[in-house]
Design a protein around this motif. Sequence first.
Motif: not given
Length: 466
Positions: A336-364
Amino acid sequence: PGPRAHLHLARRLTTMVSELAHDFGDDFLWGAATAAHQVEGNNTNNDWWRWEQIPGKIADGTRSGLACDHYNRFPEDFAQWRGMGHNAHRLSLEWSRIEPRPGVYDSPAIDHYRQVLGTLLGLGMEPMVTLHHFTNPLWLADIGGWESDEVVERFRLYARHCIDALGDLAHLWVTINEPNVYAYHSYTAGLWPPQVKDFRATTAVLRNMVRGHAAAYREIRESVHGAAAKVGVAQHLRVFQPWRPWSPFDRIAAALPHRAFNHWFLQACTDGWAGFPLGLRHRLPEALGTLDFIGVNYYSRDIVRFTPSAPGELFARTFPAPGRPVSDYGMELYPPGLYRVIRDTWDRYRRPIYITENGVADRVDQFRPAALIGHLAEVARAQREGIDIRGYLHWSSMDNFEWSEGFKMRFGLVAVDFETQERTPRPSAALYSDVIRRNGLAWEQVQNFYPSGLPYFVGGASSSSG
Ligand code: GAL
């Protein structure tokens, strides 16, 4: 009811679950990201390489060395990712290869990157190119790196060279990757080269990064390739949440990093002012309006607790939310944090957004499938609320050199055996391909991996219809 009726019911249910819960819309970019020093191998001419040679600097005792040997293996790597459905790829250029000595540009290095970008285009993959992803040429580090005002002009000239030489092959440009993480790790926490711990140095670095970004933005947009180019930054955004929401101290302790870490840089590049707490209304007019898009790098949430005994940490201790799942890195998995940062970023700047990184360190690969669907469901939720999100680039295409953690942290959709350079897709890679093939999330996927997201998709418009 007899067996036929059961069969009929089962068929109906199967068609229902295979229906799309969300369509990401035409032209959505799907892919993953890498950075030169983490994958190429033998980047001997930059400050990270030099630093890695000092014993004790990398947590697991490794060095970048040959890394994924991607400098040589990029054609096979790209073909594999294309086979997985990716229609885009984010990569970075290694400044120390392109400009090995001040003002001296290496044409074999440029030829190499022309081949890299040409290969992507030939496969039908849109490149997103980052000019600076943490590493500096040795000569630059030796004149003071980003602390020295000289860097601004140096970075401008490097950007000009790159856009002139490569601008016909790429339209999406990221000037600097995570200026906030770079400044914090290298100049506040003293964990990364040049290992400075000084607040004034941090602010100087950040200001120079804003100026460098602005100069590169202009070079790119005013070049012959400028009309087709879109330029932004990739900003690391975290959720900082007060430990006790009722405590004014915890709230202030969380609000400070939210402002300084998450938004200071983006704000400066939007309105041309370097605000509190990293500059007291210091003007940076050249930075005004220099974001065509915002790249969001999102990984995790931090719980913040006011701690009087920790002046060195600005009286704030951060930790993952107790009892929640954490990655191999110890970071909380919190889609849900991804939604929260997207919403916050959009509300402040109104610029098109790309998710340029998102992932998890998870060997298995135990958390990645649910994390992938969960974070994508949160992207979908934001799109359904009308936010302009144009692509999702997972971190990372394959396992690679995770900076001061070394090779131990495994972020790849594709696993890499660093002894043999053998590549093996993890199960999540196929799950991701499935999403890409549909250009959407199926009900079944949300139901299986992220049931708490189901309500987002009941009723309301999807991006393609609204
Ligand atoms: C980001 C960084 C990447 C990668 C990732 C995983 O901060 O831009 O290079 O290391 O984190 O931790």
